[in-house]
Design a protein around this motif. Sequence first.
Motif, PDB file in Angstrom:
ATOM      1  N   ALA A  55       0.830  -1.205   0.000  1.00 12.99           N
ATOM      2  CA  ALA A  55       0.000   0.000   0.000  1.00 12.99           C
ATOM      3  C   ALA A  55       0.865   1.257   0.000  1.00 12.99           C
ATOM      4  N   ALA A  56       1.908   1.258   0.813  1.00  9.07           N
ATOM      5  CA  ALA A  56       2.795   2.420   0.889  1.00  9.07           C
ATOM      6  C   ALA A  56       3.502   2.669  -0.444  1.00  9.07           C
ATOM      7  N   LEU A  57       4.017   1.614  -1.063  1.00 10.74           N
ATOM      8  CA  LEU A  57       4.738   1.764  -2.325  1.00 10.74           C
ATOM      9  C   LEU A  57       3.797   2.152  -3.458  1.00 10.74           C
ATOM     10  N   PHE A  58       2.623   1.544  -3.501  1.00 12.76           N
ATOM     11  CA  PHE A  58       1.643   1.915  -4.519  1.00 12.76           C
ATOM     12  C   PHE A  58       1.276   3.387  -4.394  1.00 12.76           C
ATOM     13  N   ALA A  59       1.083   3.854  -3.160  1.00 13.38           N
ATOM     14  CA  ALA A  59       0.745   5.263  -2.954  1.00 13.38           C
ATOM     15  C   ALA A  59       1.888   6.164  -3.416  1.00 13.38           C
ATOM     16  N   ARG A  60       3.104   5.789  -3.084  1.00  8.64           N
ATOM     17  CA  ARG A  60       4.246   6.595  -3.515  1.00  8.64           C
ATOM     18  C   ARG A  60       4.324   6.672  -5.039  1.00  8.64           C
ATOM     19  N   GLU A  61       3.851   5.631  -5.713  1.00  6.06           N
ATOM     20  CA  GLU A  61       3.873   5.607  -7.174  1.00  6.06           C
ATOM     21  C   GLU A  61       2.592   6.175  -7.785  1.00  6.06           C
ATOM     22  N   GLY A  62       1.700   6.748  -6.937  1.00 10.65           N
ATOM     23  CA  GLY A  62       0.574   7.497  -7.471  1.00 10.65           C
ATOM     24  C   GLY A  62      -0.791   6.868  -7.379  1.00 10.65           C
ATOM     25  N   ALA A  63      -0.933   5.740  -6.674  1.00 14.01           N
ATOM     26  CA  ALA A  63      -2.218   5.050  -6.605  1.00 14.01           C
ATOM     27  C   ALA A  63      -3.006   5.430  -5.361  1.00 14.01           C
ATOM     28  N   ASP A  64      -4.328   5.414  -5.486  1.00 16.59           N
ATOM     29  CA  ASP A  64      -5.230   5.439  -4.343  1.00 16.59           C
ATOM     30  C   ASP A  64      -5.468   3.999  -3.915  1.00 16.59           C
ATOM     31  N   VAL A  65      -5.674   3.776  -2.608  1.00 12.96           N
ATOM     32  CA  VAL A  65      -5.664   2.406  -2.097  1.00 12.96           C
ATOM     33  C   VAL A  65      -6.852   2.134  -1.172  1.00 12.96           C
ATOM     34  N   ALA A  66      -7.536   1.019  -1.455  1.00 10.13           N
ATOM     35  CA  ALA A  66      -8.531   0.477  -0.528  1.00 10.13           C
ATOM     36  C   ALA A  66      -7.831  -0.585   0.311  1.00 10.13           C
TER      37      ALA A  66
END
Length: 283
Positions: A55-66
């Motif tokens: 979740a942290a890495l996806f967010a850093r790469e620009g994603a919103d996360v459920a």
Amino acid sequence: MPETQDMIHEDSLPGHESALDPKPEWRPRYPGSGRLKDKVAIVTGGDSGIGRAVAALFAREGADVAIVYLLEDDDAQETRRIVEEEGRRAITIKADVGSRKMCDRVVEQTLDAFGKIDILVNNAGEQHPDEDITDITEEQLRRTFQTNIFGMFFMVQAARPHLGQGASIINCTSVTMYKGSGGLLDYSSTKGAITAFTRSLSENLIGDGIRVNAVAPGPIWTPLNPCGGAPKEKIEHFGEGTPMGRAGQPNEVAPSFLFLACEDASYMSGQVLHPNGGVVIGS
């Protein structure tokens, strides 16, 4: 929020990351480069361990996360804070993926919040150590399969109508699928099912432009093992049997999920990546 009585199981697993010492390393190791810009990801088991690092890495790469989680409210809220600190949106959804109804609810709440789904990470799982096959109760056997593989079927079934061309599904299998584990018979069996599911689902969806891959971690320092997923006497030497001689950290696994989620892996489907400390794996 699901009612307590709706939960299929409620026990000490997977455990609180906040209680671990030392703490698992979840923080991404490098600046983002927009590889998931404006994507929406569902991450099951997203409150702690590998799920939190993803979740942290996806967010850093620009994603919103459920962030989907079972019991640990404090861990889930911390993961949400981490995502939002990266400048992205996050929601937490308390749900047992072993319930078809709850998986439908996860997808509905994600769509209500973000309007679409681009990436599904099936990471939630549980394990219970037993050295003798006769010690595995029917309840435990059903519960492990319900969470680890039924939950993946249910999540994909719920998300499938909303996944379009370019979507990515990433399942978490395990090194135990390839090398076996005498003390984790039911868990390892579910991981074998997950690998077969990954390969078969890839064949099923590839014509629609949806890629399906998996990650097979080795021993990773998360709440799963020290909070009841492994005997206490094994925790002291956890991971020392790998060629690298140590357990891995969640942020050493998350980049495999990122690679499979983004366009870097546009020509990969039905494959498994192996962040496992140097264990050589055959097909």
